[in-house]
Motif scaffolding. Structure first.
Motif, mmCIF file in Angstrom:
data_model
loop_
_atom_site.group_PDB
_atom_site.id
_atom_site.type_symbol
_atom_site.label_atom_id
_atom_site.label_comp_id
_atom_site.label_asym_id
_atom_site.label_seq_id
_atom_site.Cartn_x
_atom_site.Cartn_y
_atom_site.Cartn_z
ATOM 1 N N ILE B 35 0.825 -1.218 0.000
ATOM 2 C CA ILE B 35 0.000 0.000 0.000
ATOM 3 C C ILE B 35 0.855 1.263 0.000
ATOM 4 O O ILE B 35 0.423 2.283 -0.520
ATOM 5 C CB ILE B 35 -1.041 0.041 1.148
ATOM 6 N N PHE B 36 2.052 1.182 0.539
ATOM 7 C CA PHE B 36 2.920 2.376 0.503
ATOM 8 C C PHE B 36 3.906 2.322 -0.668
ATOM 9 O O PHE B 36 4.760 3.180 -0.808
ATOM 10 C CB PHE B 36 3.667 2.540 1.831
ATOM 11 N N ARG B 37 3.776 1.292 -1.487
ATOM 12 C CA ARG B 37 4.658 1.080 -2.643
ATOM 13 C C ARG B 37 6.125 1.234 -2.202
ATOM 14 O O ARG B 37 6.907 1.997 -2.773
ATOM 15 C CB ARG B 37 4.308 2.059 -3.766
ATOM 16 N N ALA B 38 6.452 0.519 -1.137
ATOM 17 C CA ALA B 38 7.769 0.663 -0.515
ATOM 18 C C ALA B 38 8.712 -0.459 -0.953
ATOM 19 O O ALA B 38 8.281 -1.498 -1.463
ATOM 20 C CB ALA B 38 7.619 0.640 1.001
ATOM 21 N N ARG B 39 10.010 -0.231 -0.717
ATOM 22 C CA ARG B 39 11.003 -1.234 -1.093
ATOM 23 C C ARG B 39 11.051 -2.372 -0.069
ATOM 24 O O ARG B 39 11.360 -3.515 -0.410
ATOM 25 C CB ARG B 39 12.371 -0.539 -1.182
ATOM 26 N N ALA B 40 10.754 -2.034 1.174
ATOM 27 C CA ALA B 40 10.774 -3.068 2.214
ATOM 28 C C ALA B 40 9.880 -2.658 3.379
ATOM 29 O O ALA B 40 9.586 -1.470 3.551
ATOM 30 C CB ALA B 40 12.201 -3.292 2.722
ATOM 31 N N SER B 41 9.475 -3.658 4.146
ATOM 32 C CA SER B 41 8.704 -3.377 5.353
ATOM 33 C C SER B 41 9.042 -4.455 6.380
ATOM 34 O O SER B 41 9.337 -5.587 6.012
ATOM 35 C CB SER B 41 7.208 -3.381 5.047
ATOM 36 N N SER B 42 9.000 -4.084 7.668
ATOM 37 C CA SER B 42 9.337 -5.078 8.688
ATOM 38 C C SER B 42 8.569 -4.832 9.975
ATOM 39 O O SER B 42 8.111 -3.723 10.244
ATOM 40 C CB SER B 42 10.845 -5.050 8.987
ATOM 41 N N ILE B 43 8.421 -5.914 10.741
ATOM 42 C CA ILE B 43 7.934 -5.812 12.119
ATOM 43 C C ILE B 43 9.058 -6.303 13.018
ATOM 44 O O ILE B 43 9.581 -7.403 12.828
ATOM 45 C CB ILE B 43 6.663 -6.665 12.339
ATOM 46 N N THR B 44 9.433 -5.454 13.976
ATOM 47 C CA THR B 44 10.432 -5.874 14.961
ATOM 48 C C THR B 44 9.764 -5.937 16.325
ATOM 49 O O THR B 44 8.880 -5.144 16.629
ATOM 50 C CB THR B 44 11.617 -4.884 15.021
ATOM 51 N N MET B 88 7.479 8.070 13.608
ATOM 52 C CA MET B 88 8.477 8.942 13.005
ATOM 53 C C MET B 88 8.525 8.655 11.504
ATOM 54 O O MET B 88 8.585 7.505 11.077
ATOM 55 C CB MET B 88 9.832 8.650 13.625
ATOM 56 N N VAL B 89 8.467 9.711 10.710
ATOM 57 C CA VAL B 89 8.497 9.573 9.258
ATOM 58 C C VAL B 89 9.650 10.404 8.714
ATOM 59 O O VAL B 89 9.657 11.629 8.857
ATOM 60 C CB VAL B 89 7.181 10.051 8.613
ATOM 61 N N ILE B 90 10.646 9.732 8.152
ATOM 62 C CA ILE B 90 11.770 10.443 7.546
ATOM 63 C C ILE B 90 11.664 10.271 6.035
ATOM 64 O O ILE B 90 11.716 9.154 5.523
ATOM 65 C CB ILE B 90 13.111 9.925 8.084
ATOM 66 N N ASP B 91 11.469 11.397 5.351
ATOM 67 C CA ASP B 91 11.278 11.347 3.899
ATOM 68 C C ASP B 91 12.614 11.149 3.190
ATOM 69 O O ASP B 91 12.696 10.500 2.163
ATOM 70 C CB ASP B 91 10.626 12.639 3.416
ATOM 71 N N ASP B 92 13.649 11.760 3.739
ATOM 72 C CA ASP B 92 14.972 11.663 3.118
ATOM 73 C C ASP B 92 16.017 11.772 4.215
ATOM 74 O O ASP B 92 16.090 12.777 4.921
ATOM 75 C CB ASP B 92 15.149 12.799 2.093
ATOM 76 N N LEU B 132 10.195 1.051 4.521
ATOM 77 C CA LEU B 132 11.387 1.702 3.977
ATOM 78 C C LEU B 132 11.219 2.067 2.503
ATOM 79 O O LEU B 132 10.734 1.243 1.716
ATOM 80 C CB LEU B 132 12.611 0.775 4.115
ATOM 81 N N ASP B 133 11.637 3.290 2.188
ATOM 82 C CA ASP B 133 11.692 3.730 0.795
ATOM 83 C C ASP B 133 10.375 3.639 0.043
ATOM 84 O O ASP B 133 10.229 2.881 -0.913
ATOM 85 C CB ASP B 133 12.772 2.924 0.029
ATOM 86 N N ARG B 134 9.401 4.429 0.510
ATOM 87 C CA ARG B 134 8.244 4.683 -0.339
ATOM 88 C C ARG B 134 8.741 5.579 -1.475
ATOM 89 O O ARG B 134 9.856 6.097 -1.379
ATOM 90 C CB ARG B 134 7.106 5.347 0.455
ATOM 91 N N PRO B 135 7.954 5.810 -2.546
ATOM 92 C CA PRO B 135 8.494 6.604 -3.657
ATOM 93 C C PRO B 135 8.978 7.978 -3.185
ATOM 94 O O PRO B 135 8.200 8.766 -2.653
ATOM 95 C CB PRO B 135 7.294 6.732 -4.598
ATOM 96 N N ALA B 136 10.277 8.237 -3.334
ATOM 97 C CA ALA B 136 10.891 9.418 -2.739
ATOM 98 C C ALA B 136 10.467 10.711 -3.417
ATOM 99 O O ALA B 136 10.519 11.786 -2.825
ATOM 100 C CB ALA B 136 12.418 9.279 -2.781
ATOM 101 N N ASP B 137 10.033 10.605 -4.674
ATOM 102 C CA ASP B 137 9.687 11.831 -5.379
ATOM 103 C C ASP B 137 8.255 12.276 -5.092
ATOM 104 O O ASP B 137 7.813 13.309 -5.578
ATOM 105 C CB ASP B 137 9.895 11.642 -6.893
ATOM 106 N N GLU B 138 7.511 11.477 -4.306
ATOM 107 C CA GLU B 138 6.146 11.869 -3.976
ATOM 108 C C GLU B 138 6.101 12.354 -2.534
ATOM 109 O O GLU B 138 6.584 11.681 -1.636
ATOM 110 C CB GLU B 138 5.194 10.681 -4.149
#
Lengths: 275, 213
Positions: B35-44, B88-92, B132-138
């Motif tokens: 759903i976030f079109r991300a490169r990776a996702s994890s549960i720790t 926490m959301v870090i865009d870049d 991790l790494d949703r589309p960075a240009d959006e």
């Protein structure tokens, strides 16, 4: 604590002999120019209650004082001078956002995160209590606690701050769970809007989140002297603290409820009716 | 063993096994990634005693090697999320070498962006959901922020169920009496018709005998 002793509250008033009070300056037409135009935050003391603030980051500027809440020999939370800085980056980012809006404020750091594992909220309570005693003009709290047993003492501290004219600016939690102090009416609760103007605020007529400040896609200082781009209510809160610092520097006599009135007055979504 | 814990352990023995629970967590991170079109996702999962986070489920980059791996919770973005209970959301991530090292050590690669939300149940932070790494240009939007919060609330419930069942299974392994009761419960559950009725009567009689002071 001696500061908790106070005279009996005034419950009755003689209308004929009522003391005159110097009211705050209040314009017929409230706008952002009146509220904060030309203000740099000079003379305002802002406390960042967070993970600490990196002391030597050029975009954060001087940190006037840094303390931390740590357990003493008996395990009680105590406030000590802090030289740790910031292990996480979050407090540094918040301080930097505040500095960017209000370059001449005095920034002080109260570190309540770091030592304790899985934040128990105890350090937050002790740190906030200490900060209110110091009489900061603005206390930035991009934090909250989910511990129900802390709600009563937290509310007591939030009300004390309100009556002492210390503005607690508190981050709303963006998940479906109850946390405090942002749900208290005595604080300024902040959510995020995705506009690009860092001094624009919106009012929410459906509390508990009362105001929104810019919280998305923000450039901010980070650890190691670098910068990152980040989003979230934490950072909206820091922007709101900066806005409140600008207002308080320009209008130092405003009480917290009047600052809320100014925020309502400058909110971008509130339409004025002609008087 | 308290009655409540024994009941939980017996119940767990008749629930889906560990494999199904792993599937549940994996489907959550796969959905988050989609759903976030991300490169990776994890549960720790947060281990308070060790003050470490352990990968329980990974989708995308690192999914073949990260499960079970641990990293310290005393610093970094995930650490802040555990301690503060806030998202926490870090865009870049910019050029922060410290950030790069921290994330690279825990994921095997350095992302440009990272969203981390606490998984909270009953006032406790159980772990962290990372995307991790949703589309960075959006640009990250208010709608995505709301979605992330809702998604984390759901993931927290799943993690809570999985961890409770895992705790109950561990109890069964450590307690021979509980394991025996659990085996009997499972055996009864598999019987049908007259055999089940006979088994139930036998157990009721046993209960009378054992319950008689």
């Amino acid at each position: 604590m001696s500061s908790d002793r106070e005279p009996l509250p005034a419950h009755a008033l003689s209308a004929a002999a009522v003391d005159r009070v110097a009211g705050s300056e209040w314009p017929a037409d409230m706008d952002r120019e009146w509220a904060l135009g030309g203000s740099t935050g000079a003379g305002v003391r802002v406390c960042v209650l967070d993970s600490g603030v990196q002391p030597d980051h050029s975009d954060v500027g001087p940190v006037e004082r840094a303390v931390a809440v740590e357990p003493d020999a008996e395990g009680f939370a105590t406030v000590v001078d802090d030289t740790t800085g910031d292990a996480y980056g979050h407090g540094t980012a918040c301080a930097g956002l505040i500095r960017a809006l209000a370059p001449d404020v005095t920034v002080e750091s109260v570190r309540v995160l770091g030592q304790e594992k899985r934040g128990s909220g105890g350090a937050m309570l002790a740190g906030l209590s200490w900060a209110v005693e110091q009489g900061y003009d603005v206390i930035n709290m991009s934090l909250s606690s989910t511990k129900r047993e802390l709600t009563a003492p937290l509310q007591e501290i939030a009300d004390k701050a309100y009556f002492r004219r210390s503005l607690i600016v508190a981050s709303a939690h963006n998940m479906a769970l109850k946390s405090w102090p942002w749900r208290f009416s005595s604080v300024i609760s902040v959510g995020s809007h995705d506009g690009l103007d860092s001094t624009e605020v919106f009012y929410n007529p459906s509390p508990p989140v009362e105001f929104f400040a810019r919280g998305m896609d923000l450039d901010m200082p980070w650890l190691g002297g670098t910068r990152i781009r980040a989003s979230g209510n934490s950072f909206a809160t820091a922007n709101m603290s900066g806005i409140c610092a600008l207002i308080r520097a320009k209008h130092p006599d405003l009480a917290p409820f009047e600052v809320k009135g100014v925020l309502l007055g400058i909110a971008g979504n509130v339409e004025r009716r002609a008087g | 063993m308290s009655g409540e814990r024994l009941r939980a352990a017996v119940a767990a023995s008749s629930l889906a096994g560990a494999g199904a629970h792993d599937d549940l967590l994996r489907s959550i991170v796969e959905t988050a990634r989609a759903i976030f079109r991300a490169r990776a996702s994890s549960i720790t999962l947060y281990d308070e005693e060790a003050d470490q986070l352990e990968f329980r489920a990974v989708a995308g980059e690192g999914s073949d090697r990260l499960v079970g791996r641990r990293f310290p919770a005393s610093e970094g973005v995930a650490g802040w999320v555990v301690r503060s209970g806030e998202a926490m959301v870090i865009d870049d991530v910019g050029a922060d070498p410290r950030f790069s090292r921290e994330v690279a050590e825990s994921t095997g690669y350095v992302p440009r962006g990272l969203m981390a939300v606490p998984l909270v149940r009953e006032e406790r932070v159980l772990g962290v959901l990372s995307v991790l790494d949703r589309p960075a240009d959006e640009r990250f939007t208010a709608a995505e922020m709301q979605l992330l919060g809702r998604f984390a609330s759901q993931a927290a419930i799943a993690l809570d169920i999985v961890e409770s069942a895992r705790g109950a299974r561990a109890l069964l392994e450590a307690d021979a009496d509980a394991a025996l009761v659990a085996r009997v419960a499972v055996a009864l559950d598999t019987l049908q018709g007259e055999r089940r009725e006979a088994g139930r009567r036998l157990l009721a009689a046993l209960e009378d005998v054992l319950g008689d002071p």
